[in-house]
Motif scaffolding. Structure first.
Motif, PDB file in Angstrom:
ATOM      1  N   TYR A 198       0.843  -1.200   0.000  1.00 36.55           N
ATOM      2  CA  TYR A 198       0.000   0.000   0.000  1.00 36.55           C
ATOM      3  C   TYR A 198       0.881   1.254   0.000  1.00 36.55           C
ATOM      4  CZ  TYR A 198      -3.661   3.305   1.395  1.00 36.55           C
ATOM      5  OH  TYR A 198      -4.537   4.367   1.437  1.00 36.55           O
ATOM      6  N   GLN A 199       0.812   2.027  -1.082  1.00 36.81           N
ATOM      7  CA  GLN A 199       1.541   3.297  -1.193  1.00 36.81           C
ATOM      8  C   GLN A 199       0.589   4.403  -0.741  1.00 36.81           C
ATOM      9  OE1 GLN A 199       4.837   3.216  -2.802  1.00 36.81           O
ATOM     10  NE2 GLN A 199       5.113   5.236  -1.883  1.00 36.81           N
ATOM     11  N   PHE A 200       0.529   4.641   0.598  1.00 37.85           N
ATOM     12  CA  PHE A 200      -0.508   5.555   1.071  1.00 37.85           C
ATOM     13  C   PHE A 200      -0.118   7.022   0.955  1.00 37.85           C
ATOM     14  CE2 PHE A 200       1.885   4.273   4.817  1.00 37.85           C
ATOM     15  CZ  PHE A 200       2.048   5.431   5.548  1.00 37.85           C
ATOM     16  N   THR A 201       1.164   7.326   0.807  1.00 40.02           N
ATOM     17  CA  THR A 201       1.627   8.654   0.402  1.00 40.02           C
ATOM     18  C   THR A 201       2.837   8.452  -0.500  1.00 40.02           C
ATOM     19  OG1 THR A 201       3.254   9.037   2.178  1.00 40.02           O
ATOM     20  CG2 THR A 201       0.928   9.582   2.663  1.00 40.02           C
ATOM     21  N   PRO A 202       3.251   9.470  -1.266  1.00 37.68           N
ATOM     22  CA  PRO A 202       4.434   9.296  -2.112  1.00 37.68           C
ATOM     23  C   PRO A 202       5.684   8.918  -1.333  1.00 37.68           C
ATOM     24  CG  PRO A 202       3.201  11.228  -2.801  1.00 37.68           C
ATOM     25  CD  PRO A 202       2.566  10.758  -1.530  1.00 37.68           C
ATOM     26  N   ALA A 203       5.730   9.257  -0.036  1.00 36.55           N
ATOM     27  CA  ALA A 203       6.935   9.001   0.758  1.00 36.55           C
ATOM     28  C   ALA A 203       6.777   7.819   1.709  1.00 36.55           C
ATOM     29  CB  ALA A 203       7.316  10.244   1.555  1.00 36.55           C
ATOM     30  N   ASN A 204       5.623   7.161   1.722  1.00 36.72           N
ATOM     31  CA  ASN A 204       5.398   6.082   2.680  1.00 36.72           C
ATOM     32  C   ASN A 204       4.746   4.884   1.989  1.00 36.72           C
ATOM     33  OD1 ASN A 204       5.867   7.142   5.693  1.00 36.72           O
ATOM     34  ND2 ASN A 204       5.003   8.823   4.477  1.00 36.72           N
ATOM     35  N   ASN A 248       6.392  -4.453   6.721  1.00 39.10           N
ATOM     36  CA  ASN A 248       7.415  -3.427   6.500  1.00 39.10           C
ATOM     37  C   ASN A 248       6.759  -2.069   6.284  1.00 39.10           C
ATOM     38  OD1 ASN A 248      10.370  -4.505   6.104  1.00 39.10           O
ATOM     39  ND2 ASN A 248       9.067  -6.035   5.145  1.00 39.10           N
ATOM     40  N   TRP A 249       7.339  -1.039   6.877  1.00 37.41           N
ATOM     41  CA  TRP A 249       6.918   0.347   6.644  1.00 37.41           C
ATOM     42  C   TRP A 249       8.166   1.138   6.253  1.00 37.41           C
ATOM     43  CZ3 TRP A 249       4.826   4.160  10.951  1.00 37.41           C
ATOM     44  CH2 TRP A 249       4.559   5.410  10.344  1.00 37.41           C
ATOM     45  N   ASP A 250       8.231   1.525   4.986  1.00 36.45           N
ATOM     46  CA  ASP A 250       9.378   2.273   4.461  1.00 36.45           C
ATOM     47  C   ASP A 250       8.979   3.727   4.262  1.00 36.45           C
ATOM     48  OD1 ASP A 250      11.065   0.000   4.279  1.00 36.45           O
ATOM     49  OD2 ASP A 250      10.002  -0.604   2.459  1.00 36.45           O
ATOM     50  N   SER A 251       9.765   4.634   4.871  1.00 41.17           N
ATOM     51  CA  SER A 251       9.474   6.067   4.816  1.00 41.17           C
ATOM     52  C   SER A 251      10.668   6.838   4.280  1.00 41.17           C
ATOM     53  CB  SER A 251       9.134   6.606   6.214  1.00 41.17           C
ATOM     54  OG  SER A 251       8.048   5.918   6.781  1.00 41.17           O
ATOM     55  N   THR A 252      10.406   7.764   3.374  1.00 44.36           N
ATOM     56  CA  THR A 252      11.434   8.697   2.907  1.00 44.36           C
ATOM     57  C   THR A 252      11.276   9.982   3.702  1.00 44.36           C
ATOM     58  OG1 THR A 252      11.385   7.736   0.687  1.00 44.36           O
ATOM     59  CG2 THR A 252      12.381   9.922   0.928  1.00 44.36           C
ATOM     60  N   ILE A 253      12.214  10.232   4.603  1.00 44.16           N
ATOM     61  CA  ILE A 253      12.128  11.397   5.482  1.00 44.16           C
ATOM     62  C   ILE A 253      12.665  12.637   4.789  1.00 44.16           C
ATOM     63  CG2 ILE A 253      12.879  12.336   7.710  1.00 44.16           C
ATOM     64  CD1 ILE A 253      13.057   9.419   8.687  1.00 44.16           C
ATOM     65  N   SER A 254      13.754  12.489   4.069  1.00 42.02           N
ATOM     66  CA  SER A 254      14.364  13.588   3.325  1.00 42.02           C
ATOM     67  C   SER A 254      15.137  12.968   2.165  1.00 42.02           C
ATOM     68  CB  SER A 254      15.286  14.406   4.231  1.00 42.02           C
ATOM     69  OG  SER A 254      16.473  13.678   4.525  1.00 42.02           O
TER      70      SER A 254
END
Length: 269
Positions: A198-204, A248-254
């Protein structure tokens, strides 16, 4: 290289007990035997159809890996996409296509060590919500018929019975002979795998997968094709049940920082 005859692998001459296995970044080893889950009795724990790619590291592990002095195998499972993809497969090994086992043949046993082996299944993946939610499913079945031959270095008709009566001696020799020769054996395995992304936001992006493995093989704890100085009363049933849930939860912080949160629940019976 091989570490013994049970299926373990050695890196740089180090015992296979010092290796580590990971799937989607989570530990795929079990602590009791210090081996991969399912150990070496079962054919495999994940279907090849479920694996996107894998990496083998033999030294200088990165910070996210470790728990090993030998080698590390890290596999990544497949995910669905906006396009619908699927496949089916079937492999067959049949006795009339195989040579006779030379050890059995030298002892006058002309049965095939593997009478029949089949592997079959398929996978499918696609979108539930375009660009947002995806699924991937796999089923993999394995069926193997592989009799085991029990032999003896002693010539039973020539065994001495001491003071036993002749009738009892003959009955004993007949019974011992009945425990030798080819004995039936089979190995059945069913593997199922399911995954949601699930791509719930572009960064998550969040993913969750569940892998199930059921293996049953009566009279097959000893997996060798021939057992010397033993009988069909000395083998045992091999049963394995695997249940593995990974999230898994992958997040792009910056642009220079990412975070991966991983959770696993598993049962290795």
């Amino acid at each position: 290289t091989n570490d013994g005859s049970t299926g373990l692998v050695s890196y740089r001459g180090i015992s296979g007990l010092y290796n580590n296995s990971a799937v989607d970044g989570t530990n795929n080893s079990q602590a009791f035997f210090s081996e991969t889950k399912g150990r070496t009795t079962i054919p495999y724990i994940y279907s090849m159809d479920s694996i996107q790619e894998f990496q083998v590291t033999s030294s200088n592990y990165s910070a996210e890996l470790g728990q090993a002095a030998g080698g590390i195998v890290n596999a990544v499972t497949k995910s669905g996409s906006n396009a619908l993809h699927g496949d089916l497969f079937y492999f067959l090994r049949y006795p009339t296509w195989n040579a006779l086992d030379p050890i059995n043949k030298s002892k006058g046993i002309y049965t095939q060590p593997v009478h029949q082996q089949q592997q079959f299944g398929g996978s499918v993946g696609g979108p539930i919500i375009k660009d947002k939610l995806f699924y991937f499913l796999t089923y993999d079945g394995s069926r193997k018929i592989n009799p085991i031959s029990f032999t003896s270095t002693s010539v039973i008709p020539n065994l001495s019975c001491g003071l036993l009566p002749a009738a009892a001696c003959a009955a004993g020799k007949t019974y011992l002979n009945s425990l030798l020769g080819a004995s039936s054996r089979f190995q059945n395995q069913d593997v199922g795998f399911g995954k949601l992304d699930y791509q719930f936001t572009p960064a998550n992006r969040v993913s969750a997968s569940f892998n199930l493995d059921d293996f049953k093989s009566p009279n097959s704890y000893n997996t060798a094709t021939t057992s010397n100085n033993n009988s069909n009363t000395a083998n045992g049933t091999a049963v394995t049940h695997e249940r593995i849930f990974v999230a898994n939860w992958d997040s792009t912080i910056s642009p220079t920082m990412i975070n991966s949160f991983r959770f696993q629940w598993s049962q290795d019976l």
